[in-house]
Design an enzyme around this catalytic site. Structure first.
Site, PDB file in Angstrom:
ATOM      1  N   GLY A  70      76.184  -7.891 -45.379  1.00  0.00           N
ATOM      2  CA  GLY A  70      76.167  -7.862 -43.879  1.00  0.00           C
ATOM      3  C   GLY A  70      75.158  -6.878 -43.468  1.00  0.00           C
ATOM      4  O   GLY A  70      74.238  -6.528 -44.130  1.00  0.00           O
ATOM      5  N   SER A  71      75.590  -6.228 -42.095  1.00  0.00           N
ATOM      6  CA  SER A  71      74.799  -5.274 -41.446  1.00  0.00           C
ATOM      7  C   SER A  71      74.634  -4.040 -41.967  1.00  0.00           C
ATOM      8  O   SER A  71      75.542  -3.699 -42.858  1.00  0.00           O
ATOM      9  CB  SER A  71      74.875  -5.453 -39.897  1.00  0.00           C
ATOM     10  OG  SER A  71      76.015  -4.805 -39.750  1.00  0.00           O
ATOM     11  N   SER A  72      73.626  -3.123 -41.361  1.00  0.00           N
ATOM     12  CA  SER A  72      73.785  -1.679 -41.788  1.00  0.00           C
ATOM     13  C   SER A  72      74.893  -1.088 -41.109  1.00  0.00           C
ATOM     14  O   SER A  72      74.981  -0.002 -41.369  1.00  0.00           O
ATOM     15  CB  SER A  72      72.466  -0.998 -41.233  1.00  0.00           C
ATOM     16  OG  SER A  72      72.478  -1.206 -39.703  1.00  0.00           O
ATOM     17  N   GLY A  73      75.829  -1.688 -40.481  1.00  0.00           N
ATOM     18  CA  GLY A  73      76.949  -1.000 -39.963  1.00  0.00           C
ATOM     19  C   GLY A  73      78.145  -1.035 -41.176  1.00  0.00           C
ATOM     20  O   GLY A  73      79.151  -0.391 -40.946  1.00  0.00           O
TER      21      GLY A  73
END
Length: 146
Positions: A70-73
């Protein structure tokens, strides 16, 4: 731990990512974990709709998984779980990514990767695991030594 039963059934050697020593019950998944939208950081519960761990919490456990997706989150969600007291006590993963490494670092969670054998094959959910992020070792028992 002097009893024969207290000897680990397995010692895995790998590369230390974050120092420290922690132990707990293993929670193992063969699926990568999404942070943003995949985990409730307030409880450490996997909420990703089709994930094999959906509904289970990694809070207080040794999370054994392939890596982050997924994302950098990802790292911020795992960091929030740490702030809420709902994070894993240690992590073991196969695929080193910046997301997984940063997540481990911001949580200050003992973490080992690049193991000499696949931890997804060697460790089962419910095993008792000690992760030594200083030495890069993972000790595995069938149950909590005592």
């Amino acid at each position: 731990m002097s009893d024969v039963l207290d000897k680990p059934r397995l010692i895995i050697r790998g590369r230390a990512v974050v120092p420290g020593i922690a132990e707990g019950e293993a929670l193992v998944t063969r699926e990568t974990i999404s942070g943003w939208g995949g985990v409730n950081p307030m409880s450490g519960t996997v909420i990703e709709s089709r994930h094999e761990l959906k509904g289970q919490s990694f809070a207080g456990k040794v999370l054994v998984f392939p890596g982050a997706k997924g994302s950098s989150g990802w790292s911020s969600i795992f960091h929030m779980s740490k702030l809420r007291g709902a994070s894993p006590v240690a992590m073991v993963f196969n695929i080193m990514t910046t997301k997984a490494a940063l997540g481990a670092v911001v949580m200050r969670t003992p973490t080992v990767t690049e193991c000499d054998q696949d931890p997804l094959d060697a460790i089962r959910t419910g095993d008792w695991v000690r992760v030594d992020g200083d030495a890069g070792t993972i000790m595995v028992w069938d149950r909590r030594p005592g």
